[in-house]
Motif scaffolding. Structure first.
Motif, short mmCIF file in Angstrom:
data_model
loop_
_atom_site.label_atom_id
_atom_site.label_comp_id
_atom_site.label_asym_id
_atom_site.label_seq_id
_atom_site.Cartn_x
_atom_site.Cartn_y
_atom_site.Cartn_z
N LEU A 1 96.91 -6.40 -48.43
CA LEU A 1 96.48 -6.02 -47.09
C LEU A 1 97.02 -6.99 -46.05
CD1 LEU A 1 94.79 -3.70 -45.99
CD2 LEU A 1 92.78 -5.17 -46.11
N ILE A 2 96.99 -8.27 -46.38
CA ILE A 2 97.53 -9.29 -45.47
C ILE A 2 99.02 -9.07 -45.26
CG2 ILE A 2 98.04 -11.75 -45.24
CD1 ILE A 2 95.35 -12.26 -46.73
N ASN A 3 99.74 -8.77 -46.34
CA ASN A 3 101.19 -8.58 -46.24
C ASN A 3 101.54 -7.39 -45.35
OD1 ASN A 3 103.97 -9.28 -47.14
ND2 ASN A 3 103.87 -7.20 -47.97
N VAL A 4 100.78 -6.31 -45.47
CA VAL A 4 101.02 -5.14 -44.60
C VAL A 4 100.85 -5.54 -43.14
CG1 VAL A 4 100.06 -2.92 -43.89
CG2 VAL A 4 100.44 -3.38 -46.30
N GLY B 1 105.97 -2.87 -36.32
CA GLY B 1 105.59 -1.54 -36.78
C GLY B 1 105.13 -1.60 -38.22
N ALA B 2 104.18 -0.74 -38.58
CA ALA B 2 103.65 -0.74 -39.94
C ALA B 2 104.69 -0.23 -40.92
CB ALA B 2 102.41 0.14 -40.00
N PRO B 3 104.67 -0.69 -42.18
CA PRO B 3 105.60 -0.19 -43.19
C PRO B 3 105.51 1.33 -43.32
CG PRO B 3 104.44 -2.12 -44.00
CD PRO B 3 103.78 -1.74 -42.71
N LEU B 4 106.67 1.97 -43.34
CA LEU B 4 106.79 3.43 -43.45
C LEU B 4 106.08 4.16 -42.31
CD1 LEU B 4 106.32 3.98 -47.30
CD2 LEU B 4 108.44 3.65 -46.01
#
Length: 202
Positions: A163-166, A175-178
């Motif tokens: 969660l921290i990595n996201v 921007g968020a991944p994907l």
């Protein structure tokens, strides 16, 4: 962000942390902090509230640690009602905390060795404490001894770390991944918590 009703001390704290994160602790001058806070630079305004730039950082970190400890009491405790719902609440809490920590974390990432005492206090009382809260939540959700070979602390580090990595990826790449929104990320993370708990119970 500075509100219209913020005290001079609060303005100095907010602008000091913003500038420390933006250009570094060492590179930021007292005059720059005073000017950013809407005060006459180099007229001693900061020193009426803090004996030094280091003391301003100490106070900002102390306030943040106090806030984290106070909010941590809101994390779900007691009898487990539903693992998914509790994980969702915990995930929201974590993301809110991460958002509030950005300026402080930026300072430690860029100049942690120069402010080692504050960095180490933050790691112990925020970062490490967060992993302990996650491990405690897992133990509550499991509700007994985990399956042989299941490492609760290891699972806590991996779950919370994901969660921290996201969140950190979102900071870094704007921007968020994907392109996933927060609701989808939290739903997927909460389901992963349920899956991990089921594995630990088997």
């Amino acid at each position: 962000m500075i509100t219209d009703g913020a005290s001079t001390k609060d303005r100095l704290l907010a602008e000091g942390m913003r500038l420390f994160a933006l250009q570094g602790f060492r590179a930021t001058t007292v005059g720059q902090i005073e000017a950013a806070a809407g005060l006459q630079p180099r007229r001693g305004a900061l020193y009426r509230h803090f004996p030094s730039k280091e003391a301003l950082l100490d106070e900002a970190v102390r306030r943040h640690l106090d806030s984290v400890r106070a909010r941590r009491t809101e994390v779900v405790r007691g009898e487990v009602a539903d693992v998914y719902d509790e994980a969702l609440a915990l995930g929201r809490y974590v993301l809110d905390e991460l958002a509030s920590q950005r300026a402080v974390v930026d300072v430690f990432e860029h100049e942690g060795d120069r402010v080692a005492e504050q960095r180490d206090a933050f790691r112990e009382q925020v970062s490490d404490a967060g992993y302990r809260v996650m491990a405690e939540a897992l133990r509550r959700w499991i509700g007994g001894d985990p399956a042989p070979g299941f490492d609760v602390d290891g699972a806590a580090v991996l779950l919370l770390g994901a969660l921290i990595n996201v969140h950190r990826s979102t900071w870094t790449f704007a921007g968020a991944p994907l392109g996933l929104d927060e609701a989808r990320i939290l739903a997927a993370w909460s389901l992963q918590c349920v899956t991990v708990v089921a594995a630990a119970r088997s």
